[in-house]
Design an enzyme around this catalytic site. Structure first.
Site, PDB file in Angstrom:
ATOM      1  N   HIS A  15     -30.447  40.167  -1.880  1.00 29.67           N
ATOM      2  CA  HIS A  15     -30.696  40.330  -0.201  1.00 29.67           C
ATOM      3  C   HIS A  15     -29.335  40.222   0.279  1.00 29.67           C
ATOM      4  O   HIS A  15     -28.511  39.037   0.402  1.00 29.67           O
ATOM      5  CB  HIS A  15     -31.400  39.130  -0.209  1.00 29.67           C
ATOM      6  CG  HIS A  15     -32.504  39.406  -0.161  1.00 29.67           C
ATOM      7  ND1 HIS A  15     -33.643  39.988  -0.362  1.00 29.67           N
ATOM      8  CD2 HIS A  15     -33.039  39.082  -1.318  1.00 29.67           C
ATOM      9  CE1 HIS A  15     -34.787  39.843  -0.626  1.00 29.67           C
ATOM     10  NE2 HIS A  15     -34.605  39.082  -1.542  1.00 29.67           N
ATOM     11  N   LEU A  16     -28.693  41.902   1.933  1.00 29.78           N
ATOM     12  CA  LEU A  16     -27.265  41.516   2.070  1.00 29.78           C
ATOM     13  C   LEU A  16     -27.405  41.268   3.609  1.00 29.78           C
ATOM     14  O   LEU A  16     -26.053  41.391   4.383  1.00 29.78           O
ATOM     15  CB  LEU A  16     -26.731  42.365   1.780  1.00 29.78           C
ATOM     16  CG  LEU A  16     -26.031  42.929   0.318  1.00 29.78           C
ATOM     17  CD1 LEU A  16     -25.202  44.321   0.106  1.00 29.78           C
ATOM     18  CD2 LEU A  16     -25.075  41.658   0.418  1.00 29.78           C
ATOM     19  N   ARG A  17     -28.841  41.300   3.944  1.00 31.99           N
ATOM     20  CA  ARG A  17     -29.225  40.982   5.340  1.00 31.99           C
ATOM     21  C   ARG A  17     -28.809  42.361   6.371  1.00 31.99           C
ATOM     22  O   ARG A  17     -28.415  43.180   5.648  1.00 31.99           O
ATOM     23  CB  ARG A  17     -28.726  39.906   6.086  1.00 31.99           C
ATOM     24  CG  ARG A  17     -29.411  38.614   4.913  1.00 31.99           C
ATOM     25  CD  ARG A  17     -31.039  37.915   4.711  1.00 31.99           C
ATOM     26  NE  ARG A  17     -31.139  37.739   4.589  1.00 31.99           N
ATOM     27  CZ  ARG A  17     -32.785  36.890   3.789  1.00 31.99           C
ATOM     28  NH1 ARG A  17     -32.951  37.960   3.756  1.00 31.99           N
ATOM     29  NH2 ARG A  17     -32.772  35.787   3.273  1.00 31.99           N
ATOM     30  N   ASN A  41     -36.032  44.330   2.488  1.00 30.95           N
ATOM     31  CA  ASN A  41     -36.935  43.252   3.331  1.00 30.95           C
ATOM     32  C   ASN A  41     -36.437  42.754   4.798  1.00 30.95           C
ATOM     33  O   ASN A  41     -35.599  42.144   5.200  1.00 30.95           O
ATOM     34  CB  ASN A  41     -37.349  42.295   2.555  1.00 30.95           C
ATOM     35  CG  ASN A  41     -36.436  41.085   2.142  1.00 30.95           C
ATOM     36  OD1 ASN A  41     -35.154  41.411   2.344  1.00 30.95           O
ATOM     37  ND2 ASN A  41     -37.231  39.833   2.635  1.00 30.95           N
ATOM     38  N   LYS A  99     -39.670  48.950  -3.685  1.00 33.70           N
ATOM     39  CA  LYS A  99     -39.850  47.409  -3.968  1.00 33.70           C
ATOM     40  C   LYS A  99     -41.278  47.160  -3.625  1.00 33.70           C
ATOM     41  O   LYS A  99     -41.953  47.488  -2.199  1.00 33.70           O
ATOM     42  CB  LYS A  99     -38.943  46.451  -2.553  1.00 33.70           C
ATOM     43  CG  LYS A  99     -38.830  45.282  -3.011  1.00 33.70           C
ATOM     44  CD  LYS A  99     -39.409  44.943  -4.617  1.00 33.70           C
ATOM     45  CE  LYS A  99     -39.557  43.266  -4.372  1.00 33.70           C
ATOM     46  NZ  LYS A  99     -38.534  42.161  -4.179  1.00 33.70           N
ATOM     47  N   HIS A 174     -37.403  38.261 -10.574  1.00 37.22           N
ATOM     48  CA  HIS A 174     -36.698  36.978 -10.432  1.00 37.22           C
ATOM     49  C   HIS A 174     -38.020  36.007 -10.681  1.00 37.22           C
ATOM     50  O   HIS A 174     -38.947  35.258 -10.106  1.00 37.22           O
ATOM     51  CB  HIS A 174     -36.680  36.261  -8.917  1.00 37.22           C
ATOM     52  CG  HIS A 174     -37.977  36.630  -8.022  1.00 37.22           C
ATOM     53  ND1 HIS A 174     -39.067  37.325  -7.316  1.00 37.22           N
ATOM     54  CD2 HIS A 174     -37.170  37.278  -6.292  1.00 37.22           C
ATOM     55  CE1 HIS A 174     -39.724  37.377  -6.784  1.00 37.22           C
ATOM     56  NE2 HIS A 174     -38.259  37.839  -5.922  1.00 37.22           N
ATOM     57  N   LEU A 219     -38.513  31.783  -2.883  1.00 39.83           N
ATOM     58  CA  LEU A 219     -39.796  32.178  -3.400  1.00 39.83           C
ATOM     59  C   LEU A 219     -39.212  33.063  -4.152  1.00 39.83           C
ATOM     60  O   LEU A 219     -38.965  33.987  -3.882  1.00 39.83           O
ATOM     61  CB  LEU A 219     -40.963  33.181  -2.345  1.00 39.83           C
ATOM     62  CG  LEU A 219     -41.687  31.370  -1.087  1.00 39.83           C
ATOM     63  CD1 LEU A 219     -42.015  31.903  -0.791  1.00 39.83           C
ATOM     64  CD2 LEU A 219     -42.944  30.843  -2.732  1.00 39.83           C
ATOM     65  N   HIS A 251     -30.078  32.356   4.541  1.00 41.73           N
ATOM     66  CA  HIS A 251     -30.930  31.412   5.890  1.00 41.73           C
ATOM     67  C   HIS A 251     -29.346  30.884   6.729  1.00 41.73           C
ATOM     68  O   HIS A 251     -29.125  29.413   5.775  1.00 41.73           O
ATOM     69  CB  HIS A 251     -32.131  31.017   5.413  1.00 41.73           C
ATOM     70  CG  HIS A 251     -33.176  32.294   5.033  1.00 41.73           C
ATOM     71  ND1 HIS A 251     -33.673  33.161   6.214  1.00 41.73           N
ATOM     72  CD2 HIS A 251     -33.754  32.577   3.217  1.00 41.73           C
ATOM     73  CE1 HIS A 251     -34.512  33.802   5.183  1.00 41.73           C
ATOM     74  NE2 HIS A 251     -34.269  33.639   3.708  1.00 41.73           N
ATOM     75  N   ALA A 263     -37.778  30.439   2.573  1.00 37.63           N
ATOM     76  CA  ALA A 263     -37.654  30.718   1.792  1.00 37.63           C
ATOM     77  C   ALA A 263     -36.420  31.183   1.599  1.00 37.63           C
ATOM     78  O   ALA A 263     -36.307  32.573   2.165  1.00 37.63           O
ATOM     79  CB  ALA A 263     -38.862  31.851   0.500  1.00 37.63           C
TER      80      ALA A 263
HETATM   81  C1  NCD Z   1     -36.172  35.916  -0.068  1.00 37.21           C
HETATM   82  C2  NCD Z   1     -35.799  36.047   1.922  1.00 37.21           C
HETATM   83  O1  NCD Z   1     -35.536  35.176   1.844  1.00 37.21           O
HETATM   84  O2  NCD Z   1     -35.336  37.815   1.480  1.00 37.21           O
HETATM   85  N1  NCD Z   1     -36.874  34.823  -0.419  1.00 37.21           N
HETATM   86  C3  NCD Z   1     -36.941  33.869  -1.528  1.00 37.21           C
HETATM   87  O3  NCD Z   1     -37.382  32.652  -1.438  1.00 37.21           O
HETATM   88  N2  NCD Z   1     -36.005  35.162  -2.662  1.00 37.21           N
HETATM   89  C4  NCD Z   1     -37.476  36.803  -0.124  1.00 37.21           C
HETATM   90  C5  NCD Z   1     -37.535  37.270  -1.575  1.00 37.21           C
HETATM   91  O4  NCD Z   1     -36.897  38.124  -2.144  1.00 37.21           O
HETATM   92  O5  NCD Z   1     -38.948  36.379  -1.867  1.00 37.21           O
HETATM   93 ZN    ZN Z   2     -35.429  38.542  -3.102  1.00 41.80          ZN
END
Ligand code: NCD
Ligand code: ZN
Length: 346
Positions: A15-17, A41, A99, A174, A219, A251, A263
């Protein structure tokens, strides 16, 4: 062994945002990884090839050309996804997969699939076109115990999915349980899985050590020690079905240390170093290159990277905090000692 040289690894779940957050984290991944599968996402989610290509450009704009980092883009599957988009993925060299998030299962999963049956025809078409599906394998049903959501997903959704659409290539993302390890091992060679550094390094006690620790909340949630042991066995087994995916998910500290903390664990600052430490503890450093640099490339049918990295056995302290989008975040294992250090790249 005090030193190890590997083919530069790839991160098959990242996740790079976007925006300032993207700019603060992408360098960490590019330092260690040649390529990364980029999660879609964002808010709003990346649902079209056009959006994915624009996002890809924003990622590249944050890096010097010399980094050579290659983002492997993905699209967010919704109830409304259609065949034209699958065709566009097939025609595009930079977008690799869809995804699947069950609606509401995790961060920014509100737009996910509500019932798997709704997308069955599209999944059949993806199988026909050989476009892989990346699965967040947890039921979103809040009536199911949070520690059982992966197992129940395997029983209620995954088993029939791989049976009904047997030619679909799937990455079970994961994985966190012995149930998932056994499911993937027993499935056809079209089914593989990624494993994160945090699920290899910690069990669920980490969330409650000396009080509640929101920085260990992700998660799928961390599980019991017996599950961690199964993940360690799978990751170090050399089986081509298991490969590296950090699920690094940044985050800001304020969003984690919160009455309703998000999460996601940020591990990109030291991912390969933490994997190396875990493999070393298992006396399995010899299988790290397969897990980190070969198996995933094999599944995605990518050439092996030509660059190499070297890690040395050297204790160093992970910083307490890192700058993040004008604020800060707490990196995974903040303040703890990491036993391996990335020293250089050839
Ligand atoms: C991920 C996120 O923050 O984008 N969070 C995580 O707990 N892994 C989303 C995800 O991959 O479930
Ligand atoms: Zn993820």
């Amino acid at each position: 062994m005090n030193k190890i040289t590997l083919i530069k690894p790839d991160d098959f779940h990242l996740h790079l945002r976007d925006g300032a957050a993207l700019a603060s984290v992408v360098g960490d991944s590019a330092r260690q990884f040649a390529r990364a599968v980029i999660m879609p996402n964002l808010s709003p989610p990346v649902v079209s090839v056009a959006q994915a290509m624009a996002y890809r450009q924003r990622i590249l704009d944050c890096l010097p050309e010399s980094s050579g980092f290659k983002p492997l883009m993905t699209l967010y599957l919704t109830d409304n996804a259609n065949r034209d988009e699958v065709d566009r993925v097939v025609d595009n060299d930079n977008v690799y997969a869809f995804k699947y998030y069950p609606a509401g299962a995790t961060t920014n999963a509100e737009a996910g699939v509500t019932h798997i049956e709704k997308v069955f025809p599209l999944l059949e078409y993806m199988a026909e076109k050989d476009v892989p599906l990346l699965v967040h394998g947890e039921v979103a049903d809040t009536g199911v115990d949070v520690f059982d959501r992966e197992k129940v997903f395997i029983e209620n959704v995954f088993s029939s999915l791989v049976e009904k659409i047997s030619s679909l290539r799937v990455v079970f993302e994961h994985i966190t349980t012995i149930d998932a390890v056994q499911f993937v091992e027993a499935a056809s060679e079209r089914i593989s899985a990624t494993i994160t550094p945090h699920h290899l390094a910690f069990n669920r006690n980490a969330i409650f050590r000396d009080g509640i620790n929101p920085h260990h909340y992700c998660l799928p949630i961390l599980k019991r020690e017996e599950h961690r042991q199964a993940l360690l066995e799978a990751a170090t087994s050399g089986s081509p079905k298991f490969f590296l995916g950090t699920d690094s998910a940044p985050h800001a500290t304020g969003a984690k240390e919160n009455a309703c903390g998000c999460a996601g664990i940020y591990n990109a600052h030291a991912a390969i170093e933490i994997y190396a430490s875990v493999f070393d503890k298992m006396n399995q450093l010899g299988s790290l290159e397969k897990f980190a640099s070969k198996n995933g490339a094999g599944f995605y049918r990518l050439p092996l990277n030509t660059r190499k990295i070297t890690l040395r056995k050297e204790a160093w302290r992970i910083p307490d905090k890192l700058a993040f989008a004008g604020s800060e975040l707490a990196p995974f294992m903040a303040g703890e000692t990491c036993r391996w250090k990335l020293v250089h790249e050839q």
